[in-house]
Design an enzyme around this catalytic site. Structure first.
Site, PDB file in Angstrom:
ATOM      1  N   HIS A  23      35.562  22.112 -24.192  1.00  0.00           N
ATOM      2  CA  HIS A  23      35.127  20.759 -23.866  1.00  0.00           C
ATOM      3  C   HIS A  23      35.064  20.564 -22.351  1.00  0.00           C
ATOM      4  O   HIS A  23      36.095  20.516 -21.673  1.00  0.00           O
ATOM      5  CB  HIS A  23      36.064  19.726 -24.499  1.00  0.00           C
ATOM      6  CG  HIS A  23      36.036  19.744 -25.989  1.00  0.00           C
ATOM      7  ND1 HIS A  23      36.942  20.444 -26.743  1.00  0.00           N
ATOM      8  CD2 HIS A  23      35.189  19.159 -26.868  1.00  0.00           C
ATOM      9  CE1 HIS A  23      36.658  20.285 -28.032  1.00  0.00           C
ATOM     10  NE2 HIS A  23      35.592  19.510 -28.122  1.00  0.00           N
ATOM     11  N   TRP A 159      32.207   8.288 -31.542  1.00  0.00           N
ATOM     12  CA  TRP A 159      31.791   8.833 -32.839  1.00  0.00           C
ATOM     13  C   TRP A 159      32.124   7.870 -33.971  1.00  0.00           C
ATOM     14  O   TRP A 159      31.351   7.728 -34.902  1.00  0.00           O
ATOM     15  CB  TRP A 159      32.408  10.215 -33.061  1.00  0.00           C
ATOM     16  CG  TRP A 159      33.901  10.267 -33.057  1.00  0.00           C
ATOM     17  CD1 TRP A 159      34.744  10.062 -34.114  1.00  0.00           C
ATOM     18  CD2 TRP A 159      34.741  10.549 -31.927  1.00  0.00           C
ATOM     19  NE1 TRP A 159      36.055  10.188 -33.714  1.00  0.00           N
ATOM     20  CE2 TRP A 159      36.077  10.495 -32.391  1.00  0.00           C
ATOM     21  CE3 TRP A 159      34.486  10.848 -30.588  1.00  0.00           C
ATOM     22  CZ2 TRP A 159      37.166  10.724 -31.537  1.00  0.00           C
ATOM     23  CZ3 TRP A 159      35.561  11.081 -29.759  1.00  0.00           C
ATOM     24  CH2 TRP A 159      36.874  11.014 -30.227  1.00  0.00           C
TER      25      TRP A 159
END
Length: 203
Positions: A23, A159
């Site tokens: 990430h 999300w």
């Protein structure tokens, strides 16, 4: 060491990467899942990400998220993470948004980029959260949770906000949601280690 499974745009595994390194500002597309947990009263388990998380620390979100490991099924990954993060074993579960995917960027430039099917799971016990993963949790009426998000009273992960748009097309009561088996592509063990090369991931 925990890994993520790297995929192409069609969701086909193309490699693996170390989760702790993948990430960054150029995060490659990889597999994940989200799960929404409900109790026998229909209450939703909302969790706050631990402050030590690399992406969106301290933010409220859905009950549980995670990454399937090489050789693991998507369903197996979901059940493993529910047990590890929350100490929960669901009495019933199923997939509700099999095709969800998203890309989101934090203020510091770190990117999350996932094909992330969504499960719903129903439990009969209270969670015992792992503090390394979960900073706080609360049972909340599903309609009340939606109202808090819609009015801006509760800031949630990107999300989760996008998933709520898809979940809005399901019945109003989560107990009435159609729970389906994962599609065939998610029922087989994902990216067997012997068949998938290792990738170094992002920064």
């Amino acid at each position: 060491m925990e890994h993520v499974i790297l995929v192409d745009d069609a969701g086909t595994p193309v490699g693996t990467a170390d989760k702790s390194a993948v990430h960054g500002r150029d995060t490659p597309l990889h597999l994940a899942f989200s799960c929404y947990v409900f109790d026998s009263r229909g209450q939703f388990l909302c969790t706050r990400r631990a402050s030590g998380k690399r992406t969106w620390p301290g933010i409220w979100t859905n009950s549980c998220c995670g990454h399937p490991q090489p050789g693991e099924t998507m369903e197996g990954a979901m059940l493993r993470r529910l047990a590890d993060e929350l100490g929960l074993t669901p009495s019933r579960w199923g997939m509700v948004l099999p095709d969800f995917r998203y890309r989101a960027v934090m203020d510091n430039g770190i990117v999350e980029y996932e094909i992330c099917p969504v499960f719903a799971a129903f439990v009969d016990t209270d969670p015992v959260p792992d503090p390394a993963e979960v900073g706080d949790h609360a049972w909340i009426d599903w309609r009340g949770f939606r109202a808090l998000v819609d009015t801006g009273a509760l800031d949630i992960s990107p999300w989760c906000r996008l998933q709520l748009d898809g979940l809005a097309h399901l019945p109003a009561q989560p107990r009435d949601w159609p729970l389906s088996e994962p599609p065939a592509r998610w029922r087989e063990p994902l990216a067997p280690p012997a068949a998938v090369p290792t990738a170094s991931g992002g920064a």
